[in-house]
Design a protein around this motif. Structure first.
Motif, PDB file in Angstrom:
ATOM      1  N   VAL A   1       9.187   8.110  -2.725  1.00 44.77           N
ATOM      2  CA  VAL A   1      10.559   7.681  -2.426  1.00 44.77           C
ATOM      3  C   VAL A   1      11.195   6.912  -3.578  1.00 44.77           C
ATOM      4  CG1 VAL A   1      10.012   7.599   0.035  1.00 44.77           C
ATOM      5  CG2 VAL A   1       9.872   5.492  -1.310  1.00 44.77           C
ATOM      6  N   TYR A   2      10.624   6.992  -4.785  1.00 44.48           N
ATOM      7  CA  TYR A   2      11.127   6.165  -5.895  1.00 44.48           C
ATOM      8  C   TYR A   2      12.500   6.607  -6.386  1.00 44.48           C
ATOM      9  CZ  TYR A   2      11.295   3.509 -10.213  1.00 44.48           C
ATOM     10  OH  TYR A   2      11.675   2.649 -11.206  1.00 44.48           O
ATOM     11  N   ASP A   3      12.736   7.912  -6.452  1.00 48.79           N
ATOM     12  CA  ASP A   3      13.972   8.446  -7.036  1.00 48.79           C
ATOM     13  C   ASP A   3      15.161   8.144  -6.119  1.00 48.79           C
ATOM     14  OD1 ASP A   3      16.122  10.188  -7.838  1.00 48.79           O
ATOM     15  OD2 ASP A   3      14.661  11.414  -8.901  1.00 48.79           O
ATOM     16  N   ASP A   4      16.145   7.406  -6.645  1.00 52.51           N
ATOM     17  CA  ASP A   4      17.275   6.978  -5.822  1.00 52.51           C
ATOM     18  C   ASP A   4      18.188   8.130  -5.435  1.00 52.51           C
ATOM     19  OD1 ASP A   4      18.483   4.537  -4.660  1.00 52.51           O
ATOM     20  OD2 ASP A   4      20.225   5.135  -5.851  1.00 52.51           O
TER      21      ASP A   4
ATOM     22  N   GLY B   1       0.843  -1.179   0.000  1.00 52.84           N
ATOM     23  CA  GLY B   1       0.000   0.000   0.000  1.00 52.84           C
ATOM     24  C   GLY B   1       0.882   1.234   0.000  1.00 52.84           C
ATOM     25  N   HIS B   2       0.843   2.026  -1.070  1.00 57.14           N
ATOM     26  CA  HIS B   2       1.659   3.234  -1.170  1.00 57.14           C
ATOM     27  C   HIS B   2       0.907   4.412  -0.553  1.00 57.14           C
ATOM     28  CE1 HIS B   2       4.457   1.302  -3.997  1.00 57.14           C
ATOM     29  NE2 HIS B   2       3.394   0.829  -4.647  1.00 57.14           N
TER      30      HIS B   2
ATOM     31  N   HIS C   1       8.393  14.289  -7.290  1.00 57.88           N
ATOM     32  CA  HIS C   1       7.876  13.161  -6.525  1.00 57.88           C
ATOM     33  C   HIS C   1       6.782  12.403  -7.282  1.00 57.88           C
ATOM     34  CE1 HIS C   1       9.099  14.828  -2.273  1.00 57.88           C
ATOM     35  NE2 HIS C   1      10.124  14.385  -2.977  1.00 57.88           N
ATOM     36  N   TRP C   2       6.459  12.823  -8.475  1.00 64.34           N
ATOM     37  CA  TRP C   2       5.336  12.228  -9.211  1.00 64.34           C
ATOM     38  C   TRP C   2       5.820  10.957  -9.913  1.00 64.34           C
ATOM     39  CZ3 TRP C   2       0.379  14.084  -8.893  1.00 64.34           C
ATOM     40  CH2 TRP C   2      -0.568  13.519  -9.762  1.00 64.34           C
ATOM     41  N   HIS C   3       5.718   9.820  -9.202  1.00 70.01           N
ATOM     42  CA  HIS C   3       6.305   8.569  -9.701  1.00 70.01           C
ATOM     43  C   HIS C   3       5.301   7.424  -9.735  1.00 70.01           C
ATOM     44  CE1 HIS C   3      10.465   9.637 -10.320  1.00 70.01           C
ATOM     45  NE2 HIS C   3      10.472  10.297  -9.180  1.00 70.01           N
ATOM     46  N   PHE C   4       4.046   7.730  -9.958  1.00 76.15           N
ATOM     47  CA  PHE C   4       3.040   6.675  -9.989  1.00 76.15           C
ATOM     48  C   PHE C   4       3.312   5.677 -11.110  1.00 76.15           C
ATOM     49  CE2 PHE C   4       1.099  10.360  -7.979  1.00 76.15           C
ATOM     50  CZ  PHE C   4       0.601   9.799  -6.817  1.00 76.15           C
ATOM     51  N   ARG C   5       3.642   6.179 -12.295  1.00 81.44           N
ATOM     52  CA  ARG C   5       3.939   5.293 -13.407  1.00 81.44           C
ATOM     53  C   ARG C   5       5.182   4.451 -13.118  1.00 81.44           C
ATOM     54  NH1 ARG C   5       2.284   1.875 -16.517  1.00 81.44           N
ATOM     55  NH2 ARG C   5       0.456   3.225 -16.693  1.00 81.44           N
ATOM     56  N   SER C   6       6.151   5.007 -12.413  1.00 72.57           N
ATOM     57  CA  SER C   6       7.360   4.247 -12.072  1.00 72.57           C
ATOM     58  C   SER C   6       7.021   3.057 -11.186  1.00 72.57           C
ATOM     59  CB  SER C   6       8.368   5.158 -11.354  1.00 72.57           C
ATOM     60  OG  SER C   6       8.691   6.279 -12.127  1.00 72.57           O
ATOM     61  N   TRP C   7       6.202   3.283 -10.157  1.00 76.35           N
ATOM     62  CA  TRP C   7       5.807   2.172  -9.284  1.00 76.35           C
ATOM     63  C   TRP C   7       5.008   1.135 -10.066  1.00 76.35           C
ATOM     64  CZ3 TRP C   7       8.565   1.871  -5.246  1.00 76.35           C
ATOM     65  CH2 TRP C   7       8.908   2.987  -4.480  1.00 76.35           C
ATOM     66  N   MET C   8       4.123   1.602 -10.929  1.00 79.84           N
ATOM     67  CA  MET C   8       3.317   0.660 -11.706  1.00 79.84           C
ATOM     68  C   MET C   8       4.184  -0.207 -12.601  1.00 79.84           C
ATOM     69  SD  MET C   8       0.213   3.279 -12.680  1.00 79.84           S
ATOM     70  CE  MET C   8      -0.723   2.130 -13.695  1.00 79.84           C
ATOM     71  N   GLU C   9       5.164   0.390 -13.241  1.00 79.42           N
ATOM     72  CA  GLU C   9       6.045  -0.391 -14.120  1.00 79.42           C
ATOM     73  C   GLU C   9       6.877  -1.384 -13.329  1.00 79.42           C
ATOM     74  OE1 GLU C   9       8.214   2.605 -16.192  1.00 79.42           O
ATOM     75  OE2 GLU C   9       6.567   3.033 -17.616  1.00 79.42           O
ATOM     76  N   LEU C  10       7.365  -0.961 -12.158  1.00 76.65           N
ATOM     77  CA  LEU C  10       8.143  -1.870 -11.308  1.00 76.65           C
ATOM     78  C   LEU C  10       7.302  -3.084 -10.921  1.00 76.65           C
ATOM     79  CD1 LEU C  10      10.241  -0.737  -8.203  1.00 76.65           C
ATOM     80  CD2 LEU C  10       8.816  -2.761  -8.136  1.00 76.65           C
ATOM     81  N   GLU C  11       6.100  -2.842 -10.446  1.00 76.34           N
ATOM     82  CA  GLU C  11       5.255  -3.937  -9.979  1.00 76.34           C
ATOM     83  C   GLU C  11       4.725  -4.780 -11.134  1.00 76.34           C
ATOM     84  OE1 GLU C  11       3.920  -1.438  -5.992  1.00 76.34           O
ATOM     85  OE2 GLU C  11       2.533  -1.594  -7.688  1.00 76.34           O
ATOM     86  N   GLU C  12       4.478  -4.148 -12.256  1.00 75.40           N
ATOM     87  CA  GLU C  12       3.960  -4.883 -13.408  1.00 75.40           C
ATOM     88  C   GLU C  12       4.965  -5.920 -13.898  1.00 75.40           C
ATOM     89  OE1 GLU C  12       2.575  -2.319 -16.565  1.00 75.40           O
ATOM     90  OE2 GLU C  12       0.687  -3.451 -16.547  1.00 75.40           O
ATOM     91  N   ARG C  13       6.258  -5.582 -13.840  1.00 78.64           N
ATOM     92  CA  ARG C  13       7.297  -6.530 -14.269  1.00 78.64           C
ATOM     93  C   ARG C  13       7.280  -7.790 -13.417  1.00 78.64           C
ATOM     94  NH1 ARG C  13      10.421  -1.737 -14.731  1.00 78.64           N
ATOM     95  NH2 ARG C  13      11.434  -2.148 -12.733  1.00 78.64           N
ATOM     96  N   ILE C  14       6.869  -7.659 -12.159  1.00 77.53           N
ATOM     97  CA  ILE C  14       6.858  -8.800 -11.245  1.00 77.53           C
ATOM     98  C   ILE C  14       5.517  -9.533 -11.286  1.00 77.53           C
ATOM     99  CG2 ILE C  14       7.035  -9.381  -8.764  1.00 77.53           C
ATOM    100  CD1 ILE C  14       8.860  -6.906  -8.508  1.00 77.53           C
ATOM    101  N   GLY C  15       4.518  -8.906 -11.866  1.00 73.17           N
ATOM    102  CA  GLY C  15       3.187  -9.486 -11.876  1.00 73.17           C
ATOM    103  C   GLY C  15       2.387  -9.119 -10.646  1.00 73.17           C
ATOM    104  N   ALA C  16       2.723  -7.997 -10.020  1.00 69.26           N
ATOM    105  CA  ALA C  16       2.065  -7.570  -8.796  1.00 69.26           C
ATOM    106  C   ALA C  16       1.135  -6.396  -9.064  1.00 69.26           C
ATOM    107  CB  ALA C  16       3.102  -7.183  -7.743  1.00 69.26           C
TER     108      ALA C  16
END
Length: 485
Positions: free
Chosen positions: A431-434, A190-191, A229-244
């Motif tokens: 917190v997505y940006d390293d 949950g983000h 801080h607008w990284h919604f698409r980044s989180w979606m792509e990360l989780e989509e690669r895993i199938g989450a």
């Protein structure tokens, strides 16, 4: 077919019948077993829960209850954990630390009342021993839960796992599976959407406070608009690669810098703004969940709390089934009153019971559960999904959680795997940006990739997991008799 046990409860425990029935229903539901409650003078039962000295009915397993503890639960104290058959179970003051279950005339006798211990932990009595500090957080300094790492071992659901193993040892088949498709465990994130839009003159100061001189370049990038801080698409792509799939919890009450400075730390964005409405459509169309991040003072007024849910539902065009409180801010003195408010407002689930400072499970369960309300003496109908890890536990709150990050998260993963539970984590939206938050997203990514590689994990949104558990609980209850108040 749901395996079913027969259970007899000593009538001398009638004064505590509501609490005892609740914890047995909760444990057996987690275990996947139905129940048939039998009279105390039955010919034979699977389990007899006896207070003595009256002779229990013939049983495969006799659990010796502690009426003194049921009469005064607030007086109980946790000393640590004891090992029974490879499980870490609660050790309370007055328990026989070295005692083990013993067989007599073919019946297994269990001392020390682990059923009460599970109730005591799940109902929040353990945490009440420790002082409340800012934002309603508990200070566990010196507590066995903290000092012995017991928060990460989920002692309440461990009681259920241990008892399920005993039943199978005595010939019962395994209980109804906890998760679909042969999965050993469930996992979801949950983000919390706190600061999706940076304040350009303020955020650089926060970066320098976190990183010192090393953050100067990142601070300049924020001022210039090169980093956000607008990284919604980044989180979606990360989780989509895993199938989450995960949830994003939005605050429907718009705060301000002035309020923040004067002690009301609600975020500053407006969920009704056009770009948020477009975001909601993108998230829901791709299978992500939209939940409420209840505002800092939502717990103080049910009408305002309900209005926040309605406002987010209207802005998103989606049902809002789940909630998590901003700053984990429940009623600091009576958290059960806030949990009851979730039922009154109409949430299907909540995910707010965790410690802000400490990694692990605040109520000692990796299984979802319906919380207990002491005043009403009944379970609350809004399901609680226990949160095990918040990202800041291993960064801003690192002094309270010493040790290697992956080792600590590995301990959580192993507890959930062994107990067949839910690993629910909280990773903030921003917190997505390293460069801005070194290592934060990478830690989450490594954990999720490890789970995916191991297999037999059910990745789903919190709302999907909650609905599955609610339906499973209803199925077990429909196949059962007794254990009511």
């Amino acid at each position: 077919m749901i395996p079913t046990i027969t259970l007899a409860i000593d009538p001398s425990l009638a004064a505590h019948r509501a609490e005892i029935g609740y914890i047995w229903r909760t444990l057996l539901t987690g275990m996947g077993y139905g129940w048939r409650e039998q009279p105390w003078d039955s010919e034979r039962v699977t389990i007899a829960y006896t207070a003595g000295p009256a002779q229990p009915p013939p049983a495969q397993i006799v659990i010796h209850a502690r009426p003194d503890r049921w009469a005064n639960p607030a007086q109980a104290r946790l000393l640590g954990a004891k090992q029974w058959d490879g499980y870490d179970l609660p050790l309370l003051a007055g328990d026989q630390a070295n005692a083990q279950p013993a067989t007599s005339n073919g019946t297994l006798h269990i001392p020390d009342d682990p059923i009460f211990a599970a109730f005591w932990l799940l109902s929040g009595y353990e945490e009440e021993q420790y002082p409340t500090v800012k934002h309603g957080y508990r200070d566990l300094t010196g507590a066995p839960m903290l000092e012995q790492g017991l928060l990460r071992r989920a002692l309440a659901s461990a009681v259920g796992c241990w008892l399920a193993d005993l039943l199978q040892h005595y010939g019962l088949p395994p209980g109804l599976p906890r998760w679909p498709n042969g999965a050993e465990l469930a996992a979801t994130c949950g983000h919390d959407v706190d600061y999706p839009e940076v304040v350009r003159w303020l955020e650089p100061l926060r970066i320098l406070l976190r990183q010192g001189a090393r953050g100067l370049g990142a601070a300049v990038d924020v001022i210039s608009g090169r980093r956000t801080h607008w990284h919604f698409r980044s989180w979606m792509e990360l989780e989509e690669r895993i199938g989450a799939r995960s949830a994003f919890y939005f605050v429907a009450r718009q705060g301000s810098l002035l309020e923040y400075a004067t002690g009301l730390p609600d975020p500053f964005y407006d969920v009704q703004a056009p770009h948020f409405r477009a975001l909601f459509h993108e998230l829901s169309a791709a299978g992500w969940e939209i939940g409420l991040h209840a505002s800092y003072r939502a717990y103080t007024d049910r009408t305002l709390f309900a209005a926040e849910r309605v406002r987010l539902a209207a802005a998103s065009g989606q049902p809002v089934d789940g909630n998590r409180h901003h700053y984990w801010h429940l009623d600091p003195h009576q958290p059960e009153q806030t949990l009851l408010m979730h039922e009154q407002v109409g949430f299907r689930y909540d995910a707010s019971l965790t410690h802000n400072r400490y990694l692990g499970w605040r109520r000692s369960s990796v299984w979802p559960f319906f919380p207990w309300h002491r005043g009403l003496r009944r379970e609350i109908r809004t399901l609680q999904l226990p949160t095990g890890w918040m990202d800041d536990h291993l960064f801003g709150q690192k002094p309270f959680n010493p040790g290697d990050r992956q080792t600590l998260l590995g301990e959580l993963r192993e507890t959930v795997t062994r107990q067949g539970g839910l690993l629910l984590v909280d990773v903030h939206d921003y917190v997505y940006d390293d460069r801005l938050f070194p290592g934060w997203a990478a830690t989450y990514r490594a954990l999720w990739e490890d789970l995916a590689a191991r297999g037999r994990v059910w990745f789903a949104t919190p709302a999907t997991i909650a609905e599955h558990w609610r339906q499973r609980a209803a199925q077990i209850a429909a196949a059962s008799e007794g254990l009511g108040p």
